[in-house]
Design a protein around this motif. Structure first.
Motif, PDB file in Angstrom:
ATOM      1  N   THR A 333      28.578  19.183  69.349  1.00  0.00           N
ATOM      2  CA  THR A 333      27.365  19.990  69.481  1.00  0.00           C
ATOM      3  C   THR A 333      27.622  21.411  69.970  1.00  0.00           C
ATOM      4  OG1 THR A 333      26.986  19.252  71.755  1.00  0.00           O
ATOM      5  CG2 THR A 333      26.066  17.896  69.983  1.00  0.00           C
ATOM      6  N   LEU A 381      22.671  13.781  66.304  1.00  0.00           N
ATOM      7  CA  LEU A 381      22.981  14.294  67.647  1.00  0.00           C
ATOM      8  C   LEU A 381      23.043  15.817  67.647  1.00  0.00           C
ATOM      9  CD1 LEU A 381      25.717  11.748  68.783  1.00  0.00           C
ATOM     10  CD2 LEU A 381      23.372  11.903  69.619  1.00  0.00           C
ATOM     11  N   ARG A 400      25.808  18.018  76.790  1.00  0.00           N
ATOM     12  CA  ARG A 400      25.953  16.664  76.261  1.00  0.00           C
ATOM     13  C   ARG A 400      27.002  15.953  77.104  1.00  0.00           C
ATOM     14  NH1 ARG A 400      29.044  14.471  70.971  1.00  0.00           N
ATOM     15  NH2 ARG A 400      28.220  12.345  70.956  1.00  0.00           N
ATOM     16  N   ASP A 404      24.942   9.383  73.287  1.00  0.00           N
ATOM     17  CA  ASP A 404      23.595   9.894  73.041  1.00  0.00           C
ATOM     18  C   ASP A 404      22.940  10.341  74.347  1.00  0.00           C
ATOM     19  OD1 ASP A 404      23.536   7.229  73.944  1.00  0.00           O
ATOM     20  OD2 ASP A 404      21.496   6.967  73.224  1.00  0.00           O
TER      21      ASP A 404
END
Length: 748
Positions: A333, A381, A400, A404
């Protein structure tokens, strides 16, 4: 406009006023000096405010406080200059002493900044650079600048000018080395602006001694206002760096000030040529010039080495920055990872600032990931991280933590949880599918003295509390939750020991044929008689077993014990029940070897698959492909499956089509109150389940029958089987076996 911007504007206006005065040059000299106290007072105030700003590191805070002290000394200089303006506008001890003191304090501020490890060789190089520049600057002032001074200039004025000028040059070296550090805690732009002070100091002392009358007057009235404006602007740039989002801008490691020692060598070479050329022979001059050329070659060689080292260092720093990015950010991410989040939270707590941590966990993500596949799961995600970043306000840091699980570092908790969870309000479009996600969140506000790990742990506790409350919500941490978690951990430990010591027992609640009144089967229910606590409710220790993973060994024990008991009843009674029902948790169904375990238990006890009914909840069925494959394998083996608590979960016709179900067990909540017919909703659901079971050729079993009126109404609806306190409570194995005589129960 902000206060800092106003300060910069006022300081600039003060300098502009001095320039206007220089152009008109009135008779009152004091007016020209009036800008200094104004600009420096604003500079002192700006340093004081930025030193108390939130988010500033301790070394940076100390730096600006020292600059505040330096500004006070320079303010004293400007006030003295203003008072003595009409009597003595030149350099004097009255102005030189506080001025030089301010320069020394300013130098100590830069020397006190943290940098790379200070080795002996590094300190020696710094000292040699300082000596080189100081000697060269001193000789330049002594043989160059002071020679240009008017003949009536006193010796004290010459010495003061040389000392102040050399101090300014040294301060330039110190500032330059501080600005060149790649890990400087002070904004690079602020450091560059602060060079205005020593530059005006150097040029000012030169012009005070060797300049014309107009030049001396200009530098007298402008040097201190410019320094005050530099302090004000530097503090403003530091404040902008604090509020700027994105990665911090660090020094590049290059600075023209690093060339000052080399410039000093060049200046000395020029002095040698100038002085030696006066009385020496041609041959001696050639030798001196040759020595200077050699020194020049050495300097050139050093410049080449400096360039090569700079290029190599630049590459190393790029690699270091990349390694730091990889170590502190999430590869998928691009958000900060757990390490970076913890560091940021620790820095905020160490600075005594308010902080809160919001932990977000996507509900049922494993099931979604198993359904859409890992690649699409990664895209999901990534989409969540983008939405979460867009929902964050300035000063909030999303991260993050893994899987999840996301987190947001908050300066203030108020209203943040609802706003951030809006990231999940709209469906996500992944691989041409629309997915509506829900998330559970826990918020922990840092209490005085708490560490980052403790704040994260508290947020984690609150997040699990939100999941237990039904998911798709958030919960704020309360200190009582920590005690609940400790009680849970203690109960889990005692449960582990209880399983090993054989403290658990199985009770059996009969399932009756509501038409014949005979016992049709029984459901195995686990009970725990704690040696100290006494009876522990299943509603207390079963969730504990599921959270701790003890449900797997506990479930294995229940399965084997129930099957062994059915085999024992078969051996003892000629007429016995059709099957034994065993509740199985979703955690057991995820175990890769669960199907083999069931087959082994049936083989060891001499039972056939049709003798066993496994009860699962509706949420278990939709947990993911792995669970569905396990249930399908059990069905193919011949084990019968029952949907327990039917009607309370994700009941749907598509679920019944996909699931190889044998029986539907109507939840007790729909049985309560149907006798008097007052609750038409319960009646409708109960009747619909019976009709659904009939059309799909499934067994319909009603749970929780407590009175004859309920039994009659359910039987009229079409329910063939039922269980409840009306017929029999959960019983020990011996008492349940006694009911297996060929005697119908009272169901008429």
């Amino acid at each position: 406009m902000t206060t800092s911007v106003v300060s910069v504007v006022v300081a600039s206006v003060a300098n502009l006023g001095v320039l206007v005065w220089l152009m008109v040059r009135g008779d009152d000299v004091a007016l020209g000096y009036a800008g200094g106290p104004i600009a420096l007072a604003l500079g002192v105030w700006a340093c004081h405010r930025i030193a108390g700003a939130t988010g500033l590191s301790r070394p940076a805070r100390r730096f600006w406080r020292i600059l505040e002290v330096s500004g006070v000394l320079l303010l004293t200089t400007s006030c003295v200059a203003l008072i003595r303006a009409n009597n003595d506008a030149g350099m004097s001890l009255w102005t030189a002493v506080p001025l030089m003191s301010g320069v020394l304090v300013l130098m100590s501020a830069f020397l006190g900044l943290p940098g790379q490890a200070r080795t002996m060789s590094g300190c020696l190089r710094a000292a040699l650079d300082g000596f080189t520049v100081a000697v060269a600057a001193g000789l330049v002032f002594w043989y160059g600048v002071l020679d240009l001074a008017p003949r009536d200039t006193s010796l004290a004025a010459r010495i003061v000018a040389a000392v102040v000028g050399v101090g300014g040059v040294l301060l330039l070296v110190v500032i330059g080395k501080s600005a060149a550090r790649p890990d400087s805690v002070i904004a690079p732009a602020a450091l560059r602006v602060l060079t205005i002070g020593p530059l005006t100091c150097v040029s000012g002392t030169f012009l005070q001694i060797a300049g014309s009358e107009d030049a001396r007057m200009a530098v007298s009235v402008l040097s201190l206002p410019l320094t005050g404006a530099a302090l004000t602007l530097g503090a403003h740039l530091q404040r902008r760096a604090l509020t700027r989002t994105g990665p911090a801008v660090t020094g590049t490691g290059r600075s023209l000030f690093n060339l000052l020692p080399l410039a000093a060598v060049a200046v000395m070479a020029g002095l040698v040529i100038s002085v030696s050329a006066q009385d020496l022979t041609h041959r001696q001059r050639v030798i001196i010039i040759g020595a200077v050329l050699i020194a020049g070659f050495v300097v050139a060689r050093q410049l080449l080495s400096l360039r090569e080292n700079t290029l190599a260092l630049r590459g190393i720093r790029r690699q270091q920055a990349e390694l730091e990015r990889l170590a502190l950010s999430d590869n998928l991410t691009g958000l900060p990872n757990r390490v970076r989040f913890t560091v940021a939270l620790t820095e905020r707590l160490d600075a005594g600032e308010a902080a809160a941590a919001l932990l977000i966990d996507i509900d049922d993500f494993k099931m979604i990931n198993d359904t859409i596949g890992p690649a699409a799961g990664d895209q999901l995600l990534l989409a969540v991280s983008r939405r979460l970043r867009n929902q964050c306000s300035p000063g909030e840091m999303p991260a993050r933590l893994g899987g999840d699980e996301f987190a947001v570092l908050l300066p203030s908790f108020e209203g943040a949880a609802d706003r951030l969870l809006q990231a999940f309000a709209e469906p996500f479009v992944i691989a041409d599918q629309q997915l509506l996600l829900h998330a559970s969140a826990g918020v922990a506000v840092a209490a005085p003295g708490e560490t980052a790990d403790e704040v994260l742990r508290n947020a984690d506790i609150a997040m699990y509390a939100a999941k237990e409350n039904g998911k798709a919500s958030w919960v704020r941490f309360e200190p009582s939750m920590r005690q609940d978690m400790a009680d849970h951990a203690r109960l889990a430990g005692e449960l582990r020991n209880g399983i090993a010591r054989g403290e658990l027992r199985l009770y059996y609640q009969p399932v009756y044929d509501l038409v014949t009144g005979r016992m049709h089967g029984c459901e195995a229910l686990v009970r725990w008689q704690h040696p100290v606590r006494g009876f522990v409710s299943p509603g207390e220790f079963i969730p504990c077993a599921e959270r701790s993973g003890l449900i797997v060994p506990l479930g294995s024990w229940v399965l084997r014990t129930a099957c062994e008991q059915l085999a024992a009843w078969r051996a003892a009674f000629s007429s016995t029940i059709e099957a034994v029902n065993v509740n199985v948790a979703v955690r057991q169904l995820r175990e890769p070897g669960f199907v083999d375990e069931v087959a082994a238990v049936l083989s060891d006890t001499g039972l056939v698959p049709d003798d066993l009914v496994i009860e699962v909840t509706e949420s278990s069925v939709v947990d993911g492909p792995q669970v569905r494959e396990t249930l399908q394998a059990l069905h193919e083996m011949g084990v019968r499956l029952a949907l327990d608590d039917f009607g309370t979960g994700q009941s749907s016709l598509s679920l019944l089509r996909a699931f190889p179900v044998h029986a539907l067990k109507l939840d007790k909540s729909f049985v309560d109150g149907i006798a008097d017919g007052a609750d038409r909703g319960r009646l409708a659901v109960a009747a619909a389940v019976a009709q659904l079971a009939e059309h799909l050729q499934l067994k319909a079993v009603a749970e929780g029958i407590e009175n004859q009126e309920q039994l009659d109404r359910l039987r009229d609806m079409g329910y063939r089987y039922g269980q409840g306190f009306l017929m029999a409570r959960p019983l020990p194995a011996a008492e349940c076996g006694a009911l297996m005589a060929d005697v119908p129960a009272h169901v008429a």
